[in-house]
Scaffold this motif. Structure first.
Motif, PDB file in Angstrom:
ATOM      1  N   SER A 136      32.272 -49.147   2.815  1.00  7.75           N
ATOM      2  CA  SER A 136      33.153 -50.307   2.856  1.00  7.75           C
ATOM      3  C   SER A 136      32.701 -51.398   1.900  1.00  7.75           C
ATOM      4  O   SER A 136      33.504 -52.171   1.414  1.00  7.75           O
ATOM      5  CB  SER A 136      33.236 -50.865   4.272  1.00  7.75           C
ATOM      6  OG  SER A 136      31.929 -51.243   4.729  1.00  7.75           O
TER       7      SER A 136
ATOM      8  N   GLN B 214      37.166 -53.730  -1.018  1.00  9.17           N
ATOM      9  CA  GLN B 214      38.032 -53.856   0.159  1.00  9.17           C
ATOM     10  C   GLN B 214      38.774 -55.183   0.170  1.00  9.17           C
ATOM     11  O   GLN B 214      39.898 -55.264   0.673  1.00  9.17           O
ATOM     12  CB  GLN B 214      37.194 -53.722   1.430  1.00  9.17           C
ATOM     13  CG  GLN B 214      36.962 -52.286   1.863  1.00  9.17           C
ATOM     14  CD  GLN B 214      36.442 -52.202   3.282  1.00  9.17           C
ATOM     15  OE1 GLN B 214      35.865 -53.155   3.802  1.00  9.17           O
ATOM     16  NE2 GLN B 214      36.621 -51.053   3.921  1.00  9.17           N
TER      17      GLN B 214
ATOM     18  N   GLU C  81      41.764 -41.739  -3.567  1.00  7.88           N
ATOM     19  CA  GLU C  81      40.874 -41.861  -2.423  1.00  7.88           C
ATOM     20  C   GLU C  81      40.440 -43.299  -2.204  1.00  7.88           C
ATOM     21  O   GLU C  81      40.369 -43.789  -1.054  1.00  7.88           O
ATOM     22  CB  GLU C  81      39.650 -40.966  -2.645  1.00  7.88           C
ATOM     23  CG  GLU C  81      38.659 -40.963  -1.494  1.00  7.88           C
ATOM     24  CD  GLU C  81      39.250 -40.374  -0.217  1.00  7.88           C
ATOM     25  OE1 GLU C  81      38.757 -40.750   0.874  1.00  7.88           O
ATOM     26  OE2 GLU C  81      40.200 -39.566  -0.309  1.00  7.88           O
TER      27      GLU C  81
ATOM     28  N   LYS D 167      43.357 -45.324  -0.686  1.00  8.43           N
ATOM     29  CA  LYS D 167      43.572 -44.957   0.711  1.00  8.43           C
ATOM     30  C   LYS D 167      42.506 -45.574   1.607  1.00  8.43           C
ATOM     31  O   LYS D 167      42.800 -46.074   2.711  1.00  8.43           O
ATOM     32  CB  LYS D 167      43.560 -43.424   0.836  1.00  8.43           C
ATOM     33  CG  LYS D 167      43.813 -42.899   2.235  1.00  8.43           C
ATOM     34  CD  LYS D 167      45.234 -43.205   2.688  1.00  8.43           C
ATOM     35  CE  LYS D 167      45.519 -42.568   4.053  1.00  8.43           C
ATOM     36  NZ  LYS D 167      46.876 -42.885   4.542  1.00  8.43           N
ATOM     37  N   THR D 168      41.265 -45.553   1.154  1.00  9.70           N
ATOM     38  CA  THR D 168      40.155 -46.050   1.971  1.00  9.70           C
ATOM     39  C   THR D 168      40.150 -47.569   2.044  1.00  9.70           C
ATOM     40  O   THR D 168      39.992 -48.154   3.126  1.00  9.70           O
ATOM     41  CB  THR D 168      38.825 -45.557   1.391  1.00  9.70           C
ATOM     42  OG1 THR D 168      38.835 -44.136   1.348  1.00  9.70           O
ATOM     43  CG2 THR D 168      37.664 -46.028   2.249  1.00  9.70           C
ATOM     44  N   ASN D 169      40.324 -48.244   0.921  1.00 13.14           N
ATOM     45  CA  ASN D 169      40.188 -49.703   0.889  1.00 13.14           C
ATOM     46  C   ASN D 169      41.425 -50.444   1.365  1.00 13.14           C
ATOM     47  O   ASN D 169      41.311 -51.479   2.029  1.00 13.14           O
ATOM     48  CB  ASN D 169      39.854 -50.163  -0.532  1.00 13.14           C
ATOM     49  CG  ASN D 169      38.447 -49.791  -0.941  1.00 13.14           C
ATOM     50  OD1 ASN D 169      37.645 -49.328  -0.125  1.00 13.14           O
ATOM     51  ND2 ASN D 169      38.133 -49.987  -2.213  1.00 13.14           N
TER      52      ASN D 169
END
Length: 539
Positions: free
Chosen positions: A2, A26, A86, A89-91
């Protein structure tokens, strides 16, 4: 994971030429240029959609923000797709959507307005898009044709910033008739609907009420020809005609001229533009407005006293009651910050005017000798700086065959190799014009009629030949006058003047005889004489 910041090198922001670093975290993403102090950031809360698109500079990451703003990052490689998908999608919890573009090359499709962009779609696939903030002007050039003029301001995201390279400056859309009738009432044509939509979305239509400073209605413009409303705003003006609507920023106005016309009735106000105004394929680097000299106007500026005192530093007044051309020139001078050029005090024509009448090719106009330049108007407006003049040639001013002519010609030989020629100048203007050239240290030459073959230097480079130059100039002035007491050598037409009508035999006279034994002096007659037998002399 993160707290990790992902970085991509050699990424462009929009159409800007600078390479930079794109970092994704993020909390959002940021782009920073390598060579200049330029930073652009987007918060994660402002992100709405993200697209992966094949672009001219490899692949593009396109962001659609919640306020419908579009942000583009170019320069990604094909292998960056999986990694970028990726990270997004994650952040940010978003899906990186792949958007396919139409590559058919068709010029027939459908238009749509989305997020302040004009989209052109072919078979439901986007072919190209135009940021409407880059549309500076639009007009109905024909019944079914709408023209868009492009060129957004520098420094804005997505706007062209490199003026040295090629740039798209104009597009035209042909919109077929889609008329529908309800009874006898015909609906607005599709071209008009598209034209009005462009003006609304591109913010080049009517400004908000109360924003304009002053409006001059139905002002006569000689170049381009027509009557236009001049609506002046704090940073730009609108030029509205019957079929045209132009937005001109004051920063593009580089020259202003206020010149009295030689007719003692009108005054010309000339505006120099860079870039020039465009009407189709025609460019207008100068706008020439004409005002009646004695016409007065009564206007009140839509500016408060504080703005007049602080922003314009007392250069403008709240109310004007004077001649129209004075009000217009004063406003342009204050709003553009440009000096208004007036006629030179060193030149007066033979009739005490500030300009001379002449022709440039087939176009009649007037030539103004100014302190630092020459200006020919109205069509085509031609600006000739003194510093770029190599020499000036006067033609048909001597005492040759052209002595009977009432006019002479003038040619500017520019240092760049380009020449500007003006003809049909009254011979009475020669002395004043030549004196002005000498006063401005412009090298001048005088050439008589081509049949005489004379060539006279009017200005000598060497000071030691000053006396010789004066004698030559004096000789030209004498030839220019054409005294009645000239001897036979100075009259080129003397050989062609018959002593009396009875001494000249008509061509078809059956009793033609010549003391020289020939019927004429032409080449054809000489050839015939060789074939026919010689005539016997009469006794």
């Amino acid at each position: 994971m993160s707290d990790k910041v992902n970085q991509f090198d050699d990424i462009f922001l929009g159409n800007a030429p600078e390479l930079g670093l794109l970092r994704l975290a993020q909390s959002g993403l940021g782009w920073k240029a390598r060579t200049v102090d330029k930073l652009f950031t987007v918060r994660d809360a402002d992100l709405r959609k993200m697209y992966w698109i094949r672009a001219s500079r490899n692949f593009q990451l396109r962001l659609q923000l919640r306020d419908n703003t579009i942000v583009k990052f170019d320069g990604f490689q094909r292998d960056d797709y999986d990694k970028l998908k990726e990270i997004i999608k994650t952040n940010y919890g978003l899906t990186l959507e792949t958007k396919e573009l139409s590559v058919k090359g068709w010029n027939w499709g459908k238009t749509d307005f989305m997020n302040n962009h004009l989209l052109f779609n072919v078979q439901n696939k986007e072919m190209f898009e135009i940021p409407l903030k880059e549309v500076t002007n639009t007009s109905l050039t024909a019944k079914h044709e709408v023209m868009l003029e492009l060129g957004g301001p520098d420094g804005e995201t997505g706007a062209p910033a490199n003026k040295k390279g090629d740039q798209l400056v104009e597009m035209r859309f042909y919109i077929p008739s889609a008329k529908a009738q309800e009874g006898d009432v015909e609906e607005e044509s599709a071209a008009n609907l598209f034209y009005n939509a462009i003006k609304d979305h591109a913010d080049i239509g009517d400004a908000a009420p109360g924003d304009g400073i002053v409006l001059f209605s139905e002002t006569l413009c000689l170049t381009p020809r027509g009557r236009y409303d001049i609506d002046m705003f704090p940073t730009f003006l609108r030029l509205r005609g019957k079929t045209t609507d132009y937005k001109i920023a004051y920063t593009s106005i580089i020259k202003l001229f206020l010149l009295p016309k030689p007719d003692d009735v009108h005054v010309l106000f000339v505006i120099g533009l860079d870039p020039p105004l465009r009407q189709g394929q025609t460019r207008y680097p100068f706008l020439v407005f004409q005002f009646v000299r004695e016409e007065e106007t009564d206007v009140t500026l839509n500016l408060d006293d504080e703005t007049l005192a602080t922003k314009y530093e007392g250069k403008l007044e709240k109310k004007y009651e004077t001649r129209t051309y004075e009000v217009v020139s004063t406003l342009f001078k204050a709003l553009t910050g440009r000096r208004v050029t007036i006629p030179s005090e060193f030149f007066k024509s033979y009739h005490s005017q500030s300009a001379i009448k002449c022709s440039m090719k087939a176009n009649e106009g007037v030539l103004y000798p100014l302190d630092k330049s020459f200006l020919f108007i109205p069509k085509p407006p031609t600006f000739i700086p003194h510093s770029e003049i190599g020499s000036v040639t006067f033609s048909r001013v001597g005492g040759g065959v052209s002595s009977a002519s009432r006019t002479f010609d003038l040619k500017f030989n520019m240092k760049s190799g380009v020449d500007y020629s003006f003809s049909s100048i009254n011979r009475e203007e020669y002395n004043n014009l030549n004196e002005f050239m000498q006063n401005k240290k412009i090298k001048t030459k005088s050439m008589d009629d081509e049949t005489s073959g004379r060539y006279v230097e009017m200005a000598e480079d060497s000071e030691s030949e000053e006396d010789t130059g004066k004698r030559k100039r004096k000789s030209v002035v004498q030839d220019f006058g054409g005294d009645d007491d000239d001897d036979g050598d100075s009259s080129p037409d003397e050989d062609f003047v018959a002593e009396s009508e009875s001494d000249v035999a008509e061509e078809f006279d059956e009793n033609v005889s010549d003391s020289d034994g020939s019927a004429g002096s032409g080449d054809e007659d000489d050839k015939d004489d060789e074939d026919r037998p010689a005539k016997k002399s009469k006794k």
